[in-house]
Design a protein around this motif. Structure first.
Motif, PDB file in Angstrom:
ATOM      1  N   PRO A  51      96.355 -85.431   9.113  1.00  0.00           N
ATOM      2  CA  PRO A  51      95.341 -85.738  10.076  1.00  0.00           C
ATOM      3  C   PRO A  51      95.356 -87.126  10.190  1.00  0.00           C
ATOM      4  O   PRO A  51      95.758 -88.000   9.260  1.00  0.00           O
ATOM      5  CB  PRO A  51      93.831 -85.245   9.146  1.00  0.00           C
ATOM      6  CG  PRO A  51      94.336 -84.226   8.103  1.00  0.00           C
ATOM      7  CD  PRO A  51      95.952 -84.749   7.837  1.00  0.00           C
ATOM      8  N   PRO A  52      94.654 -87.578  11.513  1.00  0.00           N
ATOM      9  CA  PRO A  52      94.444 -88.888  11.644  1.00  0.00           C
ATOM     10  C   PRO A  52      93.907 -89.731  10.448  1.00  0.00           C
ATOM     11  O   PRO A  52      92.838 -89.158   9.961  1.00  0.00           O
ATOM     12  CB  PRO A  52      93.941 -89.127  13.075  1.00  0.00           C
ATOM     13  CG  PRO A  52      93.834 -87.863  13.393  1.00  0.00           C
ATOM     14  CD  PRO A  52      94.281 -86.842  12.575  1.00  0.00           C
ATOM     15  N   GLU A  68     113.489 -87.800  15.962  1.00  0.00           N
ATOM     16  CA  GLU A  68     112.543 -88.977  16.374  1.00  0.00           C
ATOM     17  C   GLU A  68     111.066 -88.527  15.670  1.00  0.00           C
ATOM     18  O   GLU A  68     110.711 -87.481  15.566  1.00  0.00           O
ATOM     19  CB  GLU A  68     112.382 -88.367  17.910  1.00  0.00           C
ATOM     20  CG  GLU A  68     113.498 -89.033  18.743  1.00  0.00           C
ATOM     21  CD  GLU A  68     113.199 -88.767  20.217  1.00  0.00           C
ATOM     22  OE1 GLU A  68     112.516 -87.847  20.515  1.00  0.00           O
ATOM     23  OE2 GLU A  68     113.939 -89.682  21.064  1.00  0.00           O
ATOM     24  N   LEU A  69     110.639 -89.648  15.392  1.00  0.00           N
ATOM     25  CA  LEU A  69     109.313 -89.665  14.867  1.00  0.00           C
ATOM     26  C   LEU A  69     108.274 -90.078  15.742  1.00  0.00           C
ATOM     27  O   LEU A  69     108.268 -91.270  16.129  1.00  0.00           O
ATOM     28  CB  LEU A  69     109.077 -90.363  13.458  1.00  0.00           C
ATOM     29  CG  LEU A  69     107.918 -90.416  12.762  1.00  0.00           C
ATOM     30  CD1 LEU A  69     107.649 -89.139  12.189  1.00  0.00           C
ATOM     31  CD2 LEU A  69     107.983 -91.341  11.754  1.00  0.00           C
ATOM     32  N   ARG A  76      97.730 -95.634  20.892  1.00  0.00           N
ATOM     33  CA  ARG A  76      98.918 -95.801  21.337  1.00  0.00           C
ATOM     34  C   ARG A  76      99.625 -94.626  20.704  1.00  0.00           C
ATOM     35  O   ARG A  76      99.403 -94.282  19.615  1.00  0.00           O
ATOM     36  CB  ARG A  76      99.609 -97.279  21.083  1.00  0.00           C
ATOM     37  CG  ARG A  76      98.924 -98.330  21.812  1.00  0.00           C
ATOM     38  CD  ARG A  76      99.984 -99.448  21.751  1.00  0.00           C
ATOM     39  NE  ARG A  76     101.298 -99.366  21.622  1.00  0.00           N
ATOM     40  CZ  ARG A  76     102.189-100.266  21.280  1.00  0.00           C
ATOM     41  NH1 ARG A  76     101.655-101.332  20.622  1.00  0.00           N
ATOM     42  NH2 ARG A  76     103.396-100.247  21.491  1.00  0.00           N
ATOM     43  N   THR A  77     100.843 -94.151  21.513  1.00  0.00           N
ATOM     44  CA  THR A  77     101.680 -93.416  20.697  1.00  0.00           C
ATOM     45  C   THR A  77     103.131 -93.848  20.874  1.00  0.00           C
ATOM     46  O   THR A  77     103.436 -94.189  22.157  1.00  0.00           O
ATOM     47  CB  THR A  77     101.652 -91.997  21.377  1.00  0.00           C
ATOM     48  OG1 THR A  77     100.307 -91.413  21.102  1.00  0.00           O
ATOM     49  CG2 THR A  77     102.684 -91.026  20.806  1.00  0.00           C
ATOM     50  N   ILE A  78     103.852 -94.157  19.835  1.00  0.00           N
ATOM     51  CA  ILE A  78     105.165 -94.522  19.973  1.00  0.00           C
ATOM     52  C   ILE A  78     105.960 -93.683  19.403  1.00  0.00           C
ATOM     53  O   ILE A  78     105.882 -92.873  18.637  1.00  0.00           O
ATOM     54  CB  ILE A  78     105.367 -96.081  19.185  1.00  0.00           C
ATOM     55  CG1 ILE A  78     105.015 -95.877  17.772  1.00  0.00           C
ATOM     56  CG2 ILE A  78     104.384 -97.085  19.926  1.00  0.00           C
ATOM     57  CD1 ILE A  78     105.294 -97.117  16.823  1.00  0.00           C
ATOM     58  N   ARG A  95      98.992 -91.646  12.691  1.00  0.00           N
ATOM     59  CA  ARG A  95      99.113 -90.206  12.331  1.00  0.00           C
ATOM     60  C   ARG A  95     100.617 -90.170  12.787  1.00  0.00           C
ATOM     61  O   ARG A  95     101.146 -90.293  13.749  1.00  0.00           O
ATOM     62  CB  ARG A  95      98.370 -89.164  12.979  1.00  0.00           C
ATOM     63  CG  ARG A  95      99.121 -87.674  12.799  1.00  0.00           C
ATOM     64  CD  ARG A  95      97.978 -86.613  13.521  1.00  0.00           C
ATOM     65  NE  ARG A  95      98.250 -86.798  14.943  1.00  0.00           N
ATOM     66  CZ  ARG A  95      98.911 -85.616  15.612  1.00  0.00           C
ATOM     67  NH1 ARG A  95      99.396 -84.736  14.914  1.00  0.00           N
ATOM     68  NH2 ARG A  95      99.094 -85.909  16.979  1.00  0.00           N
ATOM     69  N   PRO A  96     101.594 -90.066  11.794  1.00  0.00           N
ATOM     70  CA  PRO A  96     102.930 -89.600  11.922  1.00  0.00           C
ATOM     71  C   PRO A  96     103.187 -88.006  12.227  1.00  0.00           C
ATOM     72  O   PRO A  96     102.468 -87.206  11.430  1.00  0.00           O
ATOM     73  CB  PRO A  96     103.734 -90.070  10.720  1.00  0.00           C
ATOM     74  CG  PRO A  96     102.611 -89.792   9.542  1.00  0.00           C
ATOM     75  CD  PRO A  96     101.420 -90.268  10.283  1.00  0.00           C
TER      76      PRO A  96
END
Length: 165
Positions: A51-52, A68-69, A76-78, A95-96
């Motif tokens: 969870p975040p 890819e992670l 943001r999302t990277i 959160r990964p």
């Protein structure tokens, strides 16, 4: 002078990580005097990850080995590919997870060390068949500088372990 620590492939302290995949602590806080942990982990294809959450006194750095992670960091999302790195600063909600179609393998460093947090999380997941209560997660997180920002309230449980076991 001390001897260097060498950890061979496939060696290290192993247990099930929060998503149910094997997690290997390559270098733990006991070796570094609590300064950092180096952990090898993976997420299956489509795994939602934890969870975040936010750490006020810890940073996490990620290096992708294969696949890819995805990292949600604040708003943001990277997405990191093999060989890429990212650092999550203290105080950032993150959160990964794996939004891809293949498994992702990665290393991550926590500074200061958090390997004992993950060991306790593994015990909690084992004791609850991967369904710890939100209250249990909050209590564990409070002891380890990990505030979960999106958990169900009250006595509800949160599925932490993927069904792939």
């Amino acid at each position: 002078m001390s001897d260097p620590r060498v950890v061979a492939a496939g060696q290290g302290r192993q247990f099930r990580g929060p998503t149910g995949a094997p997690m290997t602590v390559k270098i733990g806080g006991a070796v570094t005097g609590g300064a950092y942990s180096l952990i090898e982990y993976s997420h299956a294809a489509g795994a939602p990850g934890p969870p975040p959450h936010v750490h006020e006194r810890h940073e996490e750095a990620f290096r992708v080995l294969e696949g890819e992670l995805s990292l949600d960091i604040d708003d943001r999302t990277i997405t990191l590919g093999a060989g890429e790195y990212a650092v999550v600063p203290r105080g950032a909600v993150h959160r990964p997870y794996n939004a891809g179609l293949v498994e992702v393998r990665f290393l991550f460093i926590t500074s200061p060390a958090l390997d004992d947090f993950f060991a306790e999380m593994a015990e909690l997941n084992a004791a609850t068949d991967g369904n710890p209560s939100a209250d249990a997660l909050r209590e564990l997180g409070a002891r380890w500088d990990c505030v979960f920002t999106a958990l169900p309230g009250g006595g509800a449980t949160t599925r932490m372990v993927n069904e792939e076991r």
